[in-house]
Design a protein around this motif. Structure first.
Motif, short mmCIF file in Angstrom:
data_model
loop_
_atom_site.label_atom_id
_atom_site.label_comp_id
_atom_site.label_asym_id
_atom_site.label_seq_id
_atom_site.Cartn_x
_atom_site.Cartn_y
_atom_site.Cartn_z
N UNK A 75 3.68 46.58 12.46
CA UNK A 75 2.98 45.33 12.17
C UNK A 75 1.73 45.60 11.33
N UNK A 76 1.03 44.53 10.98
CA UNK A 76 -0.27 44.66 10.31
C UNK A 76 -1.31 44.95 11.39
N UNK A 82 -5.44 45.70 11.52
CA UNK A 82 -6.61 45.71 10.63
C UNK A 82 -7.87 45.30 11.40
N UNK A 86 -0.69 41.73 14.17
CA UNK A 86 0.29 40.64 14.26
C UNK A 86 1.59 41.16 14.87
N UNK A 102 1.91 36.74 15.42
CA UNK A 102 0.73 36.10 14.84
C UNK A 102 -0.47 37.02 15.09
N UNK A 103 -1.50 36.92 14.22
CA UNK A 103 -2.65 37.80 14.44
C UNK A 103 -3.41 37.49 15.74
N UNK A 117 -4.11 32.05 16.13
CA UNK A 117 -4.70 32.95 15.15
C UNK A 117 -6.10 33.35 15.64
N UNK A 145 -8.80 36.58 14.92
CA UNK A 145 -8.91 37.79 14.10
C UNK A 145 -10.37 38.18 13.89
N UNK A 193 -12.76 35.01 14.51
CA UNK A 193 -12.27 33.86 13.75
C UNK A 193 -11.09 33.28 14.52
N UNK A 228 -8.36 30.01 14.90
CA UNK A 228 -7.76 28.87 14.20
C UNK A 228 -7.46 27.74 15.18
#
Lengths: 221, 435
Positions: free
Chosen positions: B290-291, B293, B309, B313-314, B335, B337, B351, B353
């Motif tokens: 996955x990503x 970061x 993610x 989802x992140x 979301x 992050x 952050x 969402x």
């Protein structure tokens, strides 16, 4: 101390301003000059004629005139035949070369008509049918040359900057993977992500966002 | 006394101020419900001519920005005392003043300055606190911020974070066909005295502070690819730390300054790596398809938070260095992050969402309660003050990028719009050493 520091800052600043690649623009290399091939075929003809003349000149040292004449005639005939064949070959090569050039020009024009930007849906790195059609046109051109390409991935402004860097890379990689799958060598492709740092449209709203979610193909040599 | 290094930085800042751009101004948009009324009387200048800096105004603005204080307007003041003998409690009580700060600014040898101050409790009619700050006169604003820190700590019980600095990225748009102009800028915590540390036509992002507040790190695309650089603020020395294929981003210093967490995608997809800064050895701590970061360290240095993610989802995950275990810590919303942790190790700002919009939220790691702090649509890059009181973040005003701040309780808000260009990615410094 202040002077030293100023000097160092000046040095730091100067490292930031070297000339850079023209990002975002397609650097379209012109195809190989078709005249080059004609010259090289003509060169071969000249070499053949010269060889025949050399054979004729050398034959002068023979003792029997008939043999000399026969040999000279044979040599001249051989030279003439060779020259004729070479000329025919040159004509054929010229014909097929201009056909290839025409085809290459057609492919380049077709790719140019699609543009060098491929767009994506929100939070997606899947290639759209439109992107695939455009990519196929570019792949057809790249199959005829040895150019290297840079794939620059971008996102819209929604979401965090670092996550968008990763998403931009996913998009660039997804274009790269499609190109590799279709015969373009991996070493010719560099995938880079700019995330949301290089928008085309600065404002918010889907019109701007849609044009920012993209991968740009840049030919680098 | 300052250390040589700190004195040197201050001198260096002064000479660099000449190239400063992207000045930020302050607009307070929301105060707390019950702010303490405080009168900050203009300090009496003991030197010749006019005072080089209105230090009282700097202090007043600091206290107002916190949202916890409501300054008394100068035009309402019936007198401008600078000694205890000149203080008439009755006058200040009439203005419903709770606290009164008076002081003197004096020149000292070798272009120095000294600020003497006294704080009075008007209701109890008594002097409750006094002290002084001294340093180079060129650093008068920083001396004033240190007075603010002392007053804030005395009245709230929390260490002040006004005598700190900010890093941020500002961008001037290039216009049709031209590249944007990126600047990495450092300013005081109130946005004053901006100094451009770096300028580039290629993106600059992810500025971050070393725990010593003398080194910084950031990502620059100046080589045509993203690379992590570190820069020493005292010497200006600059060093490229990474040059890997793919992403080189999100530098984050460990609390002991020995390790840098970062994101590299050299092995195919973005993972969190730890770089031992002495040996340059890299350890991949995520190793996932996955990503992964946005790493950030817990204040004790024993674990890190990052965005992944891997669940589709992140969301924010926590990696424990000793057990090598990874656990998801955010569940509310689709979301979450880019976490940053307060020094108490309890409040995590991130952050979040909600209905398509991105807000700054604070997650309490003890109660697992998440509170949304902002209401604008594209809020990002939260950075928490070293005392945990305020969160600085980037948002949009119209189509311009600006910085804004909100208190961790959501009560106070202010904006720092720039005179030109887009401003983003604020990074609040650690406490600066003044010893």
């Amino acid at each position: 101390m202040v002077t030293l520091f100023e000097h160092q800052i000046a040095k730091v600043l100067s490292t930031c301003f070297p000339a850079r690649y023209p990002g975002g623009l397609i650097v379209n290399q012109t195809s190989k000059d078709p005249q080059m091939k004609h010259v090289s075929v003509a060169g071969k003809v000249v070499t053949l004629l010269f060889s025949a003349a050399f054979l004729v000149a050398c034959s002068g040292s023979s003792t029997k005139e008939d043999e000399e004449a026969a040999a000279a005639a044979a040599a001249a005939a051989a030279a003439a035949k060779a020259a004729q064949e070479a000329q025919a070959a040159a004509a054929a090569a010229s014909a097929s070369s201009s056909a290839a050039d025409a085809e290459r020009t057609r492919l380049i024009d077709a790719a140019a008509a699609y543009g060098n930007v491929f767009y994506f849906a929100y939070d997606s790195s899947n290639l759209t049918p439109e992107a695939i059609a455009a990519l196929d046109a570019h792949i057809a051109v790249l199959a005829t040359n040895n150019n290297n390409v840079r794939l620059e991935g971008h996102t819209d402004e929604r979401g965090t900057r670092e996550y968008n860097l990763a998403l931009g890379e996913r998009r660039a990689n997804s274009v790269r993977d499609y190109m590799v799958l279709n015969g373009i060598a991996n070493y010719r492709i560099e995938a880079i992500s700019y995330g949301e740092e290089r928008p085309i449209g600065y404002g918010s709203g889907e019109t701007n966002w849609a044009q920012n979610r993209r991968v740009e193909l840049v030919v680098v040599n | 006394m300052k250390t040589l290094a700190v004195a040197f930085i201050n001198t260096a800042f002064l000479c660099l101020a000449l190239v400063a751009r992207a000045d930020l101004t302050i607009e307070i948009t929301q105060g707390s419900d019950n702010p303490t009324a405080i009168a900050v009387v203009p300090f009496a200048w003991q030197g010749g001519g006019t005072a080089p800096e209105d230090v009282a105004l700097v202090i007043e603005s600091d206290l107002a920005r916190s949202g916890q204080f409501a300054p008394v307007a100068r035009t309402d003041m019936l007198g401008l005392p600078s000694t205890q003998a000149e203080v008439f409690y009755r006058d200040w009580r009439a203005l419903e003043t709770e606290y009164l700060l008076i002081g003197k600014a004096s020149p000292t040898p070798n272009n120095g300055m000294r600020l003497d101050y006294e704080l009075f409790d008007i209701l109890r009619q008594t002097r409750v606190f006094s002290g002084f700050e001294s340093g180079p006169a060129s650093d008068a604003r920083m001396l004033a911020h240190r007075v603010s820190d002392k007053i804030y700590e005395h009245l709230t019980g929390v260490r002040g974070a006004f005598a700190t600095r900010l890093l941020y990225v500002s961008v001037t748009r290039g216009g049709a066909g031209n590249k944007d102009y990126y600047r990495l800028t450092m300013s005081d915590s109130d946005g004053a005295r901006p100094i451009v540390l770096l300028e580039s036509r290629e993106p600059l992002l992810a500025p971050t502070w070393a725990p010593d507040a003398v080194q910084i790190a950031y990502v620059s695309f100046e080589t045509g690819r993203p690379a992590i650089f570190r820069q020493d603020l005292a010497t200006g020395k600059r060093e490229q730390l990474t040059n890997f294929k793919g992403l080189n981003s999100s530098p984050a210093w460990s609390p002991d300054g020995k390790t840098m967490a970062m994101v590299l995608s050299k092995d195919g997809n973005p993972d969190i790596y730890l770089m031992d800064l002495a040996t340059r050895q890299l350890t991949n701590i995520t190793n996932n398809f996955a990503i992964e970061t946005e790493p950030t360290w817990m204040p004790d240095g024993k674990s890190l938070l990052f965005t992944s993610d891997r669940g589709g989802r992140p969301q924010i995950y926590r990696y424990d260095l000793a057990s090598k275990a990874t656990n998801r810590i955010t569940y509310e919303g689709k979301y979450n992050a880019r976490a940053r942790v307060a020094q108490d190790g309890r409040n995590v700002v991130l952050v979040h969402q909600q209905e398509g919009n991105f807000h700054i939220a604070v997650l309490d790691l003890v109660t697992n309660r998440m509170q949304t702090l902002t209401s604008t649509a594209l809020d990002e890059s939260p950075s928490i003050a070293p005392n945990g009181s305020m969160v600085l973040y980037a948002t949009k005003l119209g189509d311009r990028g600006i910085l804004a701040a909100v208190s961790v309780d959501g009560g106070a808000k202010f904006r720092l719009p720039s005179r030109e260009g887009d401003v983003r990615e604020p990074a609040w410094s650690p406490f600066l050493s003044t010893k």
